[in-house]
Write an enzyme that holds these catalytic residues in place. Structure first.
Site, PDB file in Angstrom:
ATOM      1  N   ILE A 224       1.015  -1.227  -0.150  1.00 55.01           N
ATOM      2  CA  ILE A 224       0.339  -0.025   0.017  1.00 55.01           C
ATOM      3  C   ILE A 224       0.752   1.160  -0.062  1.00 55.01           C
ATOM      4  O   ILE A 224       1.883   1.333   0.629  1.00 55.01           O
ATOM      5  CB  ILE A 224      -0.911   0.106   1.250  1.00 55.01           C
ATOM      6  CG1 ILE A 224      -1.883   0.932   1.077  1.00 55.01           C
ATOM      7  CG2 ILE A 224      -0.077   0.014   2.420  1.00 55.01           C
ATOM      8  CD1 ILE A 224      -3.305   0.937   2.172  1.00 55.01           C
ATOM      9  N   ASN A 264      -0.980  -6.246   7.696  1.00 53.11           N
ATOM     10  CA  ASN A 264       0.217  -5.762   7.598  1.00 53.11           C
ATOM     11  C   ASN A 264       0.488  -4.185   7.110  1.00 53.11           C
ATOM     12  O   ASN A 264      -0.192  -4.128   6.135  1.00 53.11           O
ATOM     13  CB  ASN A 264       1.333  -6.635   6.884  1.00 53.11           C
ATOM     14  CG  ASN A 264       2.739  -6.538   6.927  1.00 53.11           C
ATOM     15  OD1 ASN A 264       3.171  -5.297   6.928  1.00 53.11           O
ATOM     16  ND2 ASN A 264       3.514  -7.453   7.284  1.00 53.11           N
ATOM     17  N   VAL A 266       2.618  -2.510   5.906  1.00 51.48           N
ATOM     18  CA  VAL A 266       3.574  -2.303   4.823  1.00 51.48           C
ATOM     19  C   VAL A 266       2.682  -3.033   3.715  1.00 51.48           C
ATOM     20  O   VAL A 266       3.039  -2.649   2.498  1.00 51.48           O
ATOM     21  CB  VAL A 266       4.798  -2.907   5.040  1.00 51.48           C
ATOM     22  CG1 VAL A 266       5.643  -2.786   3.778  1.00 51.48           C
ATOM     23  CG2 VAL A 266       5.505  -2.184   6.373  1.00 51.48           C
ATOM     24  N   GLU A 267       1.978  -3.894   3.789  1.00 42.82           N
ATOM     25  CA  GLU A 267       1.574  -4.784   2.721  1.00 42.82           C
ATOM     26  C   GLU A 267       0.280  -4.390   2.376  1.00 42.82           C
ATOM     27  O   GLU A 267       0.105  -3.621   1.225  1.00 42.82           O
ATOM     28  CB  GLU A 267       1.587  -6.281   2.970  1.00 42.82           C
ATOM     29  CG  GLU A 267       3.026  -6.990   3.224  1.00 42.82           C
ATOM     30  CD  GLU A 267       2.866  -8.406   3.624  1.00 42.82           C
ATOM     31  OE1 GLU A 267       2.149  -9.101   2.785  1.00 42.82           O
ATOM     32  OE2 GLU A 267       3.405  -8.777   4.500  1.00 42.82           O
ATOM     33  N   MET A 268      -0.978  -4.687   3.065  1.00 41.57           N
ATOM     34  CA  MET A 268      -2.222  -4.223   2.431  1.00 41.57           C
ATOM     35  C   MET A 268      -2.855  -3.168   3.340  1.00 41.57           C
ATOM     36  O   MET A 268      -3.808  -2.511   3.176  1.00 41.57           O
ATOM     37  CB  MET A 268      -3.192  -5.378   2.496  1.00 41.57           C
ATOM     38  CG  MET A 268      -2.701  -6.642   1.476  1.00 41.57           C
ATOM     39  SD  MET A 268      -3.490  -8.057   1.181  1.00 41.57           S
ATOM     40  CE  MET A 268      -4.719  -7.644   0.220  1.00 41.57           C
TER      41      MET A 268
END
Length: 467
Positions: A224, A264, A266-268
């Site tokens: 993201i 997460n 950093v991820e979604m």
């Protein structure tokens, strides 16, 4: 002068024989004590006896009693090195745990044990210099080999699959895995659904793109707002065959793995699963369809659906699978040479089973210091399994990745150090197998690895980005 020299030799010889005699009686007492104390099913007792009678516990158990001479300066240093190396490679206590609970039995440990037995590699020569008679004899070897074959047949061969062989370390991929088609259909929709992310911009498919062999071909994935993760994303194809998910094994199932990235940051980037479920709950059509299959809309059911879909992402019928099933012409001569090199270097002890990986956590740098040679600072991602267990034994230990479709999933290693497959093979040969392959050998192994590309939905898997 000659008299003194001969006397010195005699004294040294007497000292050596005394040490051998001491080691013999110490080994015998240890074997009897450990055999009596080790709790494994009765039918596996003969296996334990072979291991103890041959002193395997000294280097492959973390708290073994060792002979008194181990306190001598030189002997102490040598034994500490041998024990550290032994524990990095194989844990006898973990094997006994697997005897009591088959879910803890390691397919890779079976493969490692089989390899050293067949190749007469254990105990090491310097161990035998003191511990005479600790190399297993033919009958003892057969006890171990029979047990290994029985465990492989009972717990690790894929069902309803032609070409399986309990005497071989790798197995073909089955054509299908049993799934619930209704759950699969929902899981597929969710896999491509941006609502799992905070702003709708990231899907599961973003980092695990099916048209790119289940990866994104980036050193680290972008989540993201363009945020970058700290580790190379593994392929989603054939993840159903992994014993654990993630490089550090923090998830045991596909469903459990699916629960991590959405929250997460950093991820979604979703705040929590309540936020995700609230977004999905607003879609009346989706909710109606979902509740016709599951009793509720929740984190558990959403991740179960995604996991069920991911079970369908398997790639059978590679050239290598056809070769394992008896089609000798499925591999060309170079690929056959590469397969022999692969086996001779014992790559199939860790890249074992149906997925040719995913069955164990292995120390990165068995034969040389990988991280020192890399020349960059250590990161949190370099901790490997330690990040999950906090056990010092697990530092720099990573889940072995699958080799299925590996020709399509560059870059390689957890840190994306290897940009192409030949470099990856060179690194693994040097650090994990103690082999410095020639260019010709590297080419042969790479050719073999290309034969591991399988079919998805009846068509040979490709990577659109690499065309």
């Amino acid at each position: 002068m000659k008299k003194y020299f001969l006397s010195a030799i005699a004294i040294a010889g007497l000292g050596y024989l005394s040490m051998v005699g001491y080691a013999h009686f110490f080994d015998k007492s240890q074997s009897e004590k450990l055999y009596a104390a080790t709790e494994v099913p009765q039918q596996f007792k003969p296996v334990a006896k072979v291991m103890f009678d041959n002193g395997c516990q000294y280097c492959h158990s973390p708290s073994a009693d060792i002979p008194g001479y181990a306190n001598f300066p030189i002997a102490k240093q040598l034994m500490e090195q041998d024990i550290a190396q032994g524990l990095r490679s194989f844990r006898l206590d973990r094997m006994f745990e697997g005897m009591k609970d088959p879910s803890k039995l390691s397919e890779a440990d079976l493969a490692k044990l089989e390899q050293v037995i067949r190749n007469d590699q254990m105990p090491a020569a310097k161990f035998l210099h003191i511990h005479w008679g600790t190399r297993p004899d033919a009958d003892e070897k057969q006890v171990l080999l029979d047990w290994i074959k029985q465990q492989r047949e009972a717990h690790f061969l894929p069902q309803n699959t032609q070409g399986t062989d309990a005497a071989r370390l790798v197995q073909p991929i089955p054509d299908v895995i049993a799934t619930d088609p209704h759950k699969v259909a929902l899981g597929e929709k969710l896999y491509f659904d941006g609502r799992l992310s905070a702003d709708g911009s990231v899907q599961c498919h973003t980092c695990h793109q099916l048209e790119q062999a289940g990866v994104d071909n980036l050193p680290v994935s972008e989540g993201i707002e363009g945020k970058k993760g700290g580790i190379n994303a593994p392929t989603v194809f054939n993840a159903a065959f992994n014993k654990w998910q993630f490089w550090d094994g923090r998830a045991k199932t596909l469903a459990e793995q699916a629960g991590g990235p959405p929250v997460n940051p950093v991820e979604m980037g979703s705040k929590d699963w309540d936020e995700i479920i609230a977004r999905l709950d607003q879609d009346e059509a989706f909710k109606k369809e979902f509740l016709s299959v599951f009793p509720e809309l929740s984190q558990a059911t959403v991740t179960e659906a995604i996991g069920e879909f991911e079970k369908t992402l398997i790639t059978p019928n590679s050239a290598f699978d056809r070769y394992l099933k008896g089609e000798q012409s499925a591999l060309n001569d170079q690929q056959k040479r590469g397969y022999e090199l692969f086996k001779n270097a014992k790559c199939d002890t860790c890249h074992t089973g149906t997925a040719m990986g995913g069955q164990s956590f292995e120390y990165m740098g068995i034969y040389d210091d990988y991280f020192k040679a890399r020349g960059t600072d250590l990161t949190d991602a370099d901790k490997g399994r330690f990040a999950e267990t906090q056990d010092p034994y697990d530092m720099h230990r990573f889940k072995v990745p699958t080799l299925r479709n590996v020709a399509l999933t560059a870059p390689y290693m957890h840190d994306a150090t290897a940009k192409d497959l030949k470099e990856a093979v060179r690194i693994m040969g040097h650090y994990q197998s103690n082999k410095d392959f020639s260019d010709a050998e590297l080419d042969d192994i790479v050719s073999f690895l290309n034969s591991l590309t399988g079919e998805f939905k009846g068509r040979l898997l490709t990577n659109e980005k690499m065309k």
